[in-house]
Design a protein around this motif. Sequence first.
Motif, PDB file in Angstrom:
ATOM      1  N   GLY A 311       0.787  -1.222   0.000  1.00  0.00           N
ATOM      2  CA  GLY A 311       0.000   0.000   0.000  1.00  0.00           C
ATOM      3  C   GLY A 311       0.821   1.275   0.000  1.00  0.00           C
ATOM      4  O   GLY A 311       2.048   1.268   0.152  1.00  0.00           O
ATOM      5  N   ILE A 312       0.106   2.373  -0.175  1.00  0.00           N
ATOM      6  CA  ILE A 312       0.713   3.700  -0.320  1.00  0.00           C
ATOM      7  C   ILE A 312       1.403   4.145   0.965  1.00  0.00           C
ATOM      8  O   ILE A 312       2.438   4.812   0.932  1.00  0.00           O
ATOM      9  CB  ILE A 312      -0.369   4.730  -0.710  1.00  0.00           C
ATOM     10  CG1 ILE A 312      -1.115   4.307  -1.973  1.00  0.00           C
ATOM     11  CG2 ILE A 312       0.230   6.128  -0.871  1.00  0.00           C
ATOM     12  CD1 ILE A 312      -0.231   4.058  -3.153  1.00  0.00           C
ATOM     13  N   ASN A 313       0.836   3.794   2.117  1.00  0.00           N
ATOM     14  CA  ASN A 313       1.290   4.345   3.384  1.00  0.00           C
ATOM     15  C   ASN A 313       2.217   3.428   4.164  1.00  0.00           C
ATOM     16  O   ASN A 313       2.438   3.616   5.349  1.00  0.00           O
ATOM     17  CB  ASN A 313       0.076   4.696   4.259  1.00  0.00           C
ATOM     18  CG  ASN A 313      -0.749   5.803   3.651  1.00  0.00           C
ATOM     19  OD1 ASN A 313      -1.650   5.534   2.859  1.00  0.00           O
ATOM     20  ND2 ASN A 313      -0.427   7.029   3.970  1.00  0.00           N
ATOM     21  N   HIS A 356      -5.036   4.902  -2.230  1.00  0.00           N
ATOM     22  CA  HIS A 356      -4.892   4.435  -0.856  1.00  0.00           C
ATOM     23  C   HIS A 356      -5.722   3.176  -0.617  1.00  0.00           C
ATOM     24  O   HIS A 356      -6.752   2.949  -1.264  1.00  0.00           O
ATOM     25  CB  HIS A 356      -5.335   5.526   0.116  1.00  0.00           C
ATOM     26  CG  HIS A 356      -4.395   6.685   0.197  1.00  0.00           C
ATOM     27  ND1 HIS A 356      -3.216   6.639   0.893  1.00  0.00           N
ATOM     28  CD2 HIS A 356      -4.457   7.931  -0.336  1.00  0.00           C
ATOM     29  CE1 HIS A 356      -2.587   7.800   0.796  1.00  0.00           C
ATOM     30  NE2 HIS A 356      -3.320   8.599   0.045  1.00  0.00           N
ATOM     31  N   ASN A 357      -5.272   2.381   0.328  1.00  0.00           N
ATOM     32  CA  ASN A 357      -6.014   1.208   0.762  1.00  0.00           C
ATOM     33  C   ASN A 357      -7.394   1.625   1.268  1.00  0.00           C
ATOM     34  O   ASN A 357      -7.532   2.588   2.015  1.00  0.00           O
ATOM     35  CB  ASN A 357      -5.208   0.513   1.865  1.00  0.00           C
ATOM     36  CG  ASN A 357      -5.948  -0.631   2.496  1.00  0.00           C
ATOM     37  OD1 ASN A 357      -6.728  -0.426   3.419  1.00  0.00           O
ATOM     38  ND2 ASN A 357      -5.692  -1.828   2.008  1.00  0.00           N
ATOM     39  N   LEU A 361      -8.571   4.232   4.253  1.00  0.00           N
ATOM     40  CA  LEU A 361      -9.416   5.405   4.044  1.00  0.00           C
ATOM     41  C   LEU A 361     -10.592   5.405   5.020  1.00  0.00           C
ATOM     42  O   LEU A 361     -10.881   6.420   5.666  1.00  0.00           O
ATOM     43  CB  LEU A 361      -9.940   5.436   2.607  1.00  0.00           C
ATOM     44  CG  LEU A 361      -8.926   5.712   1.499  1.00  0.00           C
ATOM     45  CD1 LEU A 361      -9.599   5.631   0.138  1.00  0.00           C
ATOM     46  CD2 LEU A 361      -8.253   7.067   1.671  1.00  0.00           C
ATOM     47  N   ALA A 483      -2.818  -2.157  -2.046  1.00  0.00           N
ATOM     48  CA  ALA A 483      -3.394  -1.053  -2.813  1.00  0.00           C
ATOM     49  C   ALA A 483      -3.407  -1.435  -4.290  1.00  0.00           C
ATOM     50  O   ALA A 483      -2.810  -2.426  -4.698  1.00  0.00           O
ATOM     51  CB  ALA A 483      -2.581   0.229  -2.607  1.00  0.00           C
ATOM     52  N   TYR A 491      -5.149  10.491  -8.109  1.00  0.00           N
ATOM     53  CA  TYR A 491      -4.202   9.611  -7.426  1.00  0.00           C
ATOM     54  C   TYR A 491      -3.662   8.527  -8.346  1.00  0.00           C
ATOM     55  O   TYR A 491      -2.580   7.982  -8.116  1.00  0.00           O
ATOM     56  CB  TYR A 491      -4.810   8.989  -6.162  1.00  0.00           C
ATOM     57  CG  TYR A 491      -6.250   8.509  -6.266  1.00  0.00           C
ATOM     58  CD1 TYR A 491      -6.567   7.324  -6.915  1.00  0.00           C
ATOM     59  CD2 TYR A 491      -7.280   9.252  -5.690  1.00  0.00           C
ATOM     60  CE1 TYR A 491      -7.885   6.883  -7.000  1.00  0.00           C
ATOM     61  CE2 TYR A 491      -8.594   8.822  -5.764  1.00  0.00           C
ATOM     62  CZ  TYR A 491      -8.900   7.629  -6.414  1.00  0.00           C
ATOM     63  OH  TYR A 491     -10.207   7.199  -6.503  1.00  0.00           O
TER      64      TYR A 491
END
Length: 545
Positions: A311-313, A356-357, A361, A483, A491
């Motif tokens: 994922g993004i984060n 984002h996942n 979110l 993600a 995005y």
Amino acid sequence: MYKKLSTLLLLFISLTLLGQNNIGHPKLVVGIVVDQMRWDYLYRYYDHYTNDGFKRLLNEGFSCENTMINYVPSYTAIGHSTIYTGSVPSIHGIAGNDFTIQATGQSMYCTQDDKVFSVGTADKNAKAGKMSPFNLKATTVTDELKLATNFRSKVIGVSIKDRGSILPAGHSADAAYWFDGESGNWITSTWYMQELPKWLTDFNNRKQTQKYLAQDWNTLYPINTYLQSTNDDNVYENTYEGQDKVTFPIPTSKLIKDNGLGLIRSTPYGNTLTLDVAKLALENEQLGQHPNTDFLAISLSSTDYVGHQFGINSVKTEDTYLRLDKDLGDFFNYLDQKIGKGNYTVFLTADHGGGHNGQFLNDNKIDGGNWDEEKIRTDLNAYLQKKFGKADMVRNLYNYQVNFNYSQITTDTDMDDLRDACITYLNTLPTTAYAVVTDKVSEASIPSVIKEKIINGYNRELCGEIQIILKPGWYSMSDMKGATHGAWNPYDAHIPLVWMGWGVKHGSSNSEVYMTDIAPTVAALLHIQMPSGTIGKPIVDLLHK
């Protein structure tokens, strides 16, 4: 005296022109595609970057800060094809990583070619090597370079993914090399050659994949400095086979047993390995050492594998970009030594971004989640069967499109009624923003920016008759881990585009440009013809007058 001065003046001019690369073009163009790199990654991790990688690009080059993808869906194969053709799926014919041939219902992988054979695998019929650019129906800027120089320029593509190597290198490339996860070797196909060059065979024999994985994976810097990411131990990430959870340090040396050598794709070492092969190709094929411009097309794929899995984060994603930054710095320094600073042009971009996942979110009070593609197809077919009396009228929902099963549709079926019924059902779903008939999208009451992307993405031979646009934050995902990408939203559609080197001035611009503008800009730099399907325009702001 006058004659002597004239001779000296001519000598001075000649030496000056030689110093400025009198041939009027760079010795080498290097195209770098960072798979799944969102535009904001240029700045999200900026404080941790070295001065030699991403910062060098920004500080010495020209950044197109508002570069957008102008089609849907935003997937890897389409992105690479669009970057290098300056065209869109409607024209270049790569409508997804996989797509459905509407006339037959056959599912086709983007670079699938059953007529060629694998080179570098034990079995020449190995599926991993039966690949070529045959399905790409427009020329690439790399093809145009070959044509412009009577095939004297050398063009080579390198990527862990077959599609990331083959589609940028084009039809007339000298070589395209990609990674075989089963053997851990780099391979190609008979489209290009009958056997691997000795330098690549020697590299495969060194078992570099195993050596990288034997190092295990820990963070490059102290983990408490990774402030741009969520906790390393969180609920949003997929695991590797053989692990219940994935936290640093990651024992990649032990994970090989359950995951195979393809494990390297989902670690930052996959990018390092790719650049190792790129350097060897550059040196052994003497790229940049010929009278005409050569071209090295590199796609760095591990960023995509890591992004999908974690994922993004994720701290893993942040560390992957910090390690890539160091690898890029090393690669640019290598180019300085081998080609000479100022003698090559490099551009760095992405094939798409990433969202984002969905659970992440939701946990932060933002809407998003999983669009259950298979359940929706099943329910849609049940709805249509009640209305039309036929089962399985929808074959699949690939690429957020309704692909009909025409063998189940009789001649007395009113296709307008069928399409309207599908749209009626899809619009009952809370995740649907719009569902439109693709060849009538110009009549639809939807925002013009989305309308244009649907038109550009629609290829009537390869795309479904209805395009589905989901609400922001929603994706087709098998679970709520990791993600993905594929949507029209910023995005996914806002990508980096930074140029550096020969013919490029320093600066930046927030003027909107498009992925389709990259190939014609390269063509303008090289004074060659644009690719055959180009709809983009040169980005004049970055060009030296």
